[in-house]
Design an enzyme around this catalytic site. Structure first.
Site, PDB file in Angstrom:
ATOM      1  N   ASP A 264       0.823  -1.065   0.082  1.00 39.46           N
ATOM      2  CA  ASP A 264       0.168  -0.113  -0.107  1.00 39.46           C
ATOM      3  C   ASP A 264       0.992   1.175  -0.110  1.00 39.46           C
ATOM      4  OD1 ASP A 264      -2.174   1.942   0.018  1.00 39.46           O
ATOM      5  OD2 ASP A 264      -3.282   0.857   1.724  1.00 39.46           O
TER       6      ASP A 264
HETATM    7  C1  BGC Z   1      -4.881   3.551  -0.173  1.00 40.36           C
HETATM    8  C2  BGC Z   1      -4.997   2.577  -1.338  1.00 40.36           C
HETATM    9  C3  BGC Z   1      -4.893   3.249  -2.640  1.00 40.36           C
HETATM   10  C4  BGC Z   1      -3.384   3.858  -2.330  1.00 40.36           C
HETATM   11  C5  BGC Z   1      -3.274   4.597  -3.823  1.00 40.36           C
HETATM   12  C6  BGC Z   1      -3.473   4.370  -0.172  1.00 40.36           C
HETATM   13  O1  BGC Z   1      -3.758   5.432   0.738  1.00 40.36           O
HETATM   14  O2  BGC Z   1      -4.733   2.771   1.169  1.00 40.36           O
HETATM   15  O3  BGC Z   1      -6.181   1.539  -1.270  1.00 40.36           O
HETATM   16  O4  BGC Z   1      -4.993   2.246  -3.564  1.00 40.36           O
HETATM   17  O5  BGC Z   1      -3.327   4.875  -1.385  1.00 40.36           O
HETATM   18  O6  BGC Z   1      -3.795   5.688  -3.905  1.00 40.36           O
END
Ligand code: BGC
Length: 748
Positions: A264
């Site tokens: 993530d």
């Molecule tokens: C989120 C993800 C997301 C990623 C990219 C993170 O803060 O938890 O779900 O895909 O950001 O935007």
């Protein structure tokens, strides 16, 4: 002409001097992918390999330009393709050709109880991603709904592992049919936003495998997902993005996942753990990368220079690196280097229509009782022969909902608000008036919702709350039908990434407004727009209640179609609505949001164990406000003649379903199973099958639901595996988890 001839000659010479292709193996589409991977790997330098394992911009990672291997480009996900952002920053790039179709939130998709809808949704969103040249779509999310406070529940598929599994598989396949990888997230145990980077989840192996992992497992083993995203939280004291048990023991060894494991954004914390514990690609470790200086540049990522240094000093072997690069190359061959992948399409009416179908099938009619002692006096569907003046009250009738909520925020090509939809549907059949009813604190304080500096929701109202409510009550008194449209929204502390809700109650004094409207006019329908359960202290005074989710571009049209009866509701709840928070297991046991143990270490015990959602309510014999699987129709269905047959590998559950009402409609029938009594605690019942059947008025059909016996199992901690017990199984079929009309037993 001469030039062309020469060129033709050169091509022929290159490809068939000895009748054999001179293409390097990795570029030869006719060769098996695994051979191509090995060939490409053998041509790469150490630096090129390491470069593939981490981001080069906010949403992309390097390919190998020298070898013609393209970069990877990712995008959120999961409800539409996110607008382009700046190379190093979250801010939008300001493109003018990246406005997408916003699809309904995944809670709505789950509420359709229709895998066919998930297949169409996945294919359509995959087409949008493909057209935008993304080879990884960051979604869908399948974290289980453990508490109604979780700010991200709207991005997930509800509280039941079986329902989520059935919906995620076709979504993944649909996306990937475009040569775009679905990246299932957030693996695993990311069930709240509060302390999401710190919390260390303690959960039994049984609850992990029976409740929290099945949807991921289905996405990987049945959906064949090409990518998975780690979660922010910790498990067994290790961050999920480089977690030995989750990423190596479960994902790779038990489920034989052969795709890429990406972090993530900002979920990586340690080079060594990232090397050895199954992570392939690191993203988002620092926001605003280069603008913060060299020390925060992509080269300083945990899997960048620090990794290269260990390799060069012989302190890490190339074995793990090659394993990562193989996974990343496999992604390339499945996506960017797949010569047969389609071209995609973006922002099309066809996609909007799919979004609308999903929304119409997912909206849930929670309650529909006559507004007067007369049996036929229903508020819904709106009867235009009587309703000449409709008062629409509530901020969510006019508010943009595709923006906000965190990473799933979209730049939609258009968004039909509920008020617009209702006005359009009323046409010249009724006058539609609007009154605000309440104003949310955020708007009154901030003067409009801003997204990258642009005011999106220019719906500021600075009048005193009493005045705003009084205006609505007066409008209600003066109308034939009142439709209140409120609920939550996508601001911080509501349905939004990065934080949780503070309570189950509706915000901004809506309860008071609804109570006042109910007094003013008995013909009241309350529409809740949210991705979470809310408390409804006024429920007995509102004859009709509708759960309408965040429904994307076509939200207002879909809602109006349901309210006016053009579409017959057939959605059912993918999670329980408790009366109060303490009726939820995690809250009853005081296990949310975790205890602050030794400094910086926040432990959260999932003491309710496997008893999540309706499993907890059943165990404690608590009546919910609205049960899991509940949803009404404008017609009625009758269940008869249950037959349960043992077919060896499967059990088939048959019953006759009749539409006893006056109009066509669809019913999501559900089969729950009670496993034989055992020494270990068992849920009273568990969802093991469902089917959505469309019936015209008066029609009867035999519904057949086949349940593999392997599904009738529990996680045996001593065997570290699922075991199907022997004994007497009870099968219960019906309309919801609390409305099971047929029962039968089978011994095997
Ligand atoms: C989120 C993800 C997301 C990623 C990219 C993170 O803060 O938890 O779900 O895909 O950001 O935007």
């Amino acid at each position: 002409m001469k030039k062309l001839k020469l060129l033709l000659f050169a091509c022929t010479a290159a490809s068939s001097v000895s009748g054999q292709s001179s293409l390097p193996v990795y570029l030869d589409n006719t060769k098996p992918i695994e051979q191509r991977i090995e060939d490409a790997l053998s041509r790469m330098t150490l630096e090129e390999k390491v470069a593939m394992c981490h981001a080069q911009s906010k949403f992309s990672s390097a390919g190998v330009a020298r070898l013609g291997i393209p970069e990877n480009w990712m995008s959120d996900g999961p409800h539409g393709v996110r607008p382009e952002v700046l190379w190093d920053e979250w801010n939008q790039a300001g493109w003018t050709n990246d406005s997408c179709i916003a699809f309904p939130a995944l809670t709505c998709l789950a509420a359709t109880w229709n895998p066919e809808m998930a297949a169409r949704y996945g294919k359509a969103i995959g087409e949008e991603a493909r057209y935008r040249n993304k080879n990884v779509l960051l979604g869908p999310g399948v974290n289980i709904y453990r508490t109604p406070l979780n700010g991200r529940n709207f991005e997930y598929m509800g509280e039941d592992p079986f329902l989520a599994s059935q919906i995620v598989v076709p979504y993944v396949r649909g996306v990937q049919s475009n040569g775009v990888a679905a990246c299932v997230k957030h693996f695993a145990l990311n069930n709240q936003e509060a302390y999401r980077h710190e919390v260390n989840v303690e959960v039994s192996d049984r609850a992990l495998h029976e409740i929290y992992l099945p949807a991921f497992k289905a996405a990987v083993t049945e959906g064949k997902a090409w990518a998975i995203m780690g979660a922010y939280n910790k498990y067994k004291g290790q961050h999920a993005c480089h977690n030995q048990y989750l990423l190596v023991d479960v994902l790779r060894k038990m489920w034989h996942f052969d795709g890429v494991a990406v972090s993530d954004w900002g979920g990586v914390h340690d080079t060594r753990e990232a090397i050895y514990n199954g992570l392939d690609m690191e993203f988002g470790s620092w926001t605003n990368g280069l603008t913060w200086g060299e020390s925060n540049a992509y080269a300083s990522y945990f899997l960048a220079t620090p990794y290269l240094k260990l390799l060069k000093e012989g302190k890490a072997s190339e074995k793990e690196l090659d394993a990562k690069v193989r996974n990343i190359l496999r992604l390339a061959f499945r996506t960017t280097m797949n010569a047969n992948r389609p071209f995609g399409s973006f922002g099309t009416p066809e996609h909007a229509l799919i979004g609308r179908q999903v929304a119409q099938e997912g909206i849930v009619l929670l309650k529909n009782s006559p507004a007067t002692p007369k049996k036929e006096d229903f508020v819904l569907p709106i009867d235009f022969s009587k309703a000449k003046k409709i008062a629409v009250i509530g901020e969510n009738a006019i508010k943009v909902m595709t923006v906000g909520g965190g990473s799933s925020s979209l730049k939609a090509k258009y968004e039909i608000s509920p008020l617009e939809g209702i006005k359009k549907y009323a046409g010249n059949r009724a006058e539609v008036v609007f009154a605000r009813g309440y104003v949310n604190d955020f708007l009154s304080k901030e003067g409009g919702m801003k997204h990258d500096g642009m005011v999106i929701n220019d719906v500021v109202d600075t009048r005193p709350a009493e005045e705003i409510t009084a205006e609505a009550v007066a409008a209600a008194k003066n109308a034939d039908v009142v439709i209140f449209i409120g609920g939550l929204n996508k601001y911080d502390g509501q349905d939004c990434e990065g934080g949780d809700r503070k309570g189950l109650e509706l915000p901004y004094g809506q309860d008071k407004v609804i109570a006042a409207l109910a007094k003013a006019n008995k013909n009241l329908a309350v529409v809740i727009i949210s991705g979470n359960a809310v408390a409804m202290p006024w429920v007995n005074d509102a004859p009709a209640v509708v759960q309408a989710w965040y429904n994307g571009s076509e939200a207002g049209n879909a809602l109006a179609a349901i309210l006016t009866g053009e579409a017959n509701p057939s959605g059912k709840l993918p999670f329980s609505f408790p009366v109060e928070l303490k009726n939820n297991g995690a809250h009853a046991l005081g296990q949310y949001p975790g205890d602050s143990a030794p400094a910086g270490y926040l432990n959260e015990k999932y003491s309710e164990d496997i008893f999540v959602g309706y499993r907890w309510l059943d165990k404690q014999k608590i009546k919910p406000l609205f049960p899991f699987g509940h949803g009404l129709s404008y017609t009625n269905f009758e269940y008869k003649n249950l037959k349960i047959t043992d077919n060896g590998e499967t059990v088939s559950v048959n019953f006759d379903l009749t539409n006893t009402g006056k109009r066509e409609g669809s019913e999501a029938s559900q089969v729950y199973v009670a496993l034989p009594e055992m020494k270990i605690a068992m849920p009273v019942k568990q969802l093991k099958g469902f089917a959505k059947t469309r019936l015209s008025a008066g029609e009867t059909r035999t519904v057949e639901i086949a349940i593999p016996k392997s599904q009738l199992s529990y996680w045996d901690e001593s065997k570290n595996n699922f075991v199907t017990p022997t004994g007497t199984f009870e099968f219960l079929a019906g309309a919801s988890s609390a409305d099971l009309r047929l029962k039968g037993k089978l011994k095997f």
